[in-house]
Design an enzyme around this catalytic site. Structure first.
Site, mmCIF file in Angstrom:
data_model
loop_
_atom_site.group_PDB
_atom_site.id
_atom_site.type_symbol
_atom_site.label_atom_id
_atom_site.label_comp_id
_atom_site.label_asym_id
_atom_site.label_seq_id
_atom_site.Cartn_x
_atom_site.Cartn_y
_atom_site.Cartn_z
ATOM 1 N N LYS A 31 -50.377 -6.095 1.577
ATOM 2 C CA LYS A 31 -51.688 -6.016 0.920
ATOM 3 C C LYS A 31 -51.653 -6.664 -0.455
ATOM 4 O O LYS A 31 -52.595 -7.328 -0.873
ATOM 5 C CB LYS A 31 -52.138 -4.555 0.802
ATOM 6 C CG LYS A 31 -53.492 -4.362 0.083
ATOM 7 C CD LYS A 31 -54.624 -5.110 0.772
ATOM 8 C CE LYS A 31 -55.948 -5.037 0.001
ATOM 9 N NZ LYS A 31 -56.553 -3.713 -0.009
ATOM 10 N N LYS A 69 -56.387 -3.620 -10.953
ATOM 11 C CA LYS A 69 -55.291 -2.711 -10.580
ATOM 12 C C LYS A 69 -54.369 -3.365 -9.559
ATOM 13 O O LYS A 69 -53.149 -3.309 -9.680
ATOM 14 C CB LYS A 69 -55.883 -1.408 -10.035
ATOM 15 C CG LYS A 69 -54.876 -0.394 -9.532
ATOM 16 C CD LYS A 69 -54.686 -0.424 -8.022
ATOM 17 C CE LYS A 69 -55.942 -0.079 -7.268
ATOM 18 N NZ LYS A 69 -55.729 -0.050 -5.797
#
Length: 296
Positions: free
Chosen positions: A173, A241
């Site tokens: 990811k 993030k």
């Protein structure tokens, strides 16, 4: 497929449509969320109101978490009154958030000590992919646990793939978010370039999309970027993030990501300018600023 009792924790932009799709597939889905309005929306689609995490997971076959960051997942799973304290042994615990790979490995080990089967299974596809059940799901964990979870994954996405042991899903990811951020940045630069030369950008993007420059990012983000519509499908604050996860993980592995590091700075700059709530396609704003075309 046998119906499952599923506790779904985190009904945000992505989580709510995912939970709704599970309800529509015939599962009993109990929702837990900080905002009661999102739980109301699930209930209106046939889901159940969960109350506390402890209540929701106590008789669940599957627990899915979809929350913003590593500390949130840790708190939900290992915190007082959390999943690990109240889920019965053998429960499948699937974290579909995007968090640090090292945290995913720690959580899987801690869950195994409680007799739980833990998978890290972050997704890609944005809000549209969640609504359309066309998410790409990258999974880390044991093969037998992946197979047990496969019927759930098949409801949520078109590409569930076991990519390795615990933490591997989060690593893939991170790579996905690196590629997406770079793709958006180059699309933004291309758009400002076309505009500066007076090209009709609608037709320009149409022909670009039919060639080697075509991409899912161009298809899904191009129109909004042309129209300066940055309503969030995936917020800058979350991609910031994710980029920190990428840069930290790359540094720890001794891997150079010069282009990714540059885009990470642009994403951080947008957040620091107060644009954290905008869609990540708002990287266009940075290109306009650097080009002296901001506000034109």
């Amino acid at each position: 497929m046998a119906a499952k009792k599923i506790a779904f924790i985190g009904l945000g932009i992505m989580g709510l449509p995912m939970a709704v799709n599970l309800v529509r597939a015939g599962h009993t889905v109990t929702g837990v969320n900080r905002s009661s309005a999102r739980v109301d929306a699930l209930v209106s689609e046939g889901g159940l109101r969960g109350g506390s995490v402890a209540e929701a997971v106590s008789d669940a076959d599957v627990v899915i978490t979809m929350v913003p960051d590593s500390p949130d997942v840790d708190q939900v799973l290992r915190g007082e009154g959390g999943v690990y304290d109240h889920a019965k042994p053998g429960t499948l615990v699937i974290d579909m958030s995007t968090i640090r790979p090292d945290v995913a490995r720690e959580l899987a080990a801690a869950g195994a000590e409680r007799g739980l089967r833990v998978l890290d299974a972050p997704v890609s596809g944005g809000e549209a992919g969640a609504i359309e059940a066309k998410l790409s799901i990258m999974v880390g964990g044991a093969a037998e646990d992946f197979e047990a979870a496969r019927p759930v994954f098949d409801v949520l996405g078109t590409t569930p793939v076991l990519v390795g042991p615990s933490g591997s899903g989060q690593t893939v990811k991170a790579a996905n978010q690196l590629i997406v951020a770079g793709n958006i940045q180059l699309l933004a630069e291309a758009l400002v370039f076309l505009e500066a030369h007076g090209v009709d950008t609608e037709s320009g993007l149409e022909v670009l999309g039919g060639g080697l420059a075509g991409s899912t990012v161009l298809q899904r983000k191009g129109r909004g970027m042309r129209e300066r519509d940055f309503a969030p499908g995936f917020r800058i604050a979350l991609h910031d993030k994710d980029m920190r996860i990428i840069t930290d993980s790359a540094s720890a592995a001794g891997v150079a990501i010069p282009l990714g590091s540059q885009v990470a700075q642009y994403v951080a700059a947008l957040k620091n300018q107060g644009h954290g709530g905008l869609d990540h396609s708002a990287l266009l704003k940075i290109v306009e600023q650097l080009s002296g075309r901001d506000g034109e």
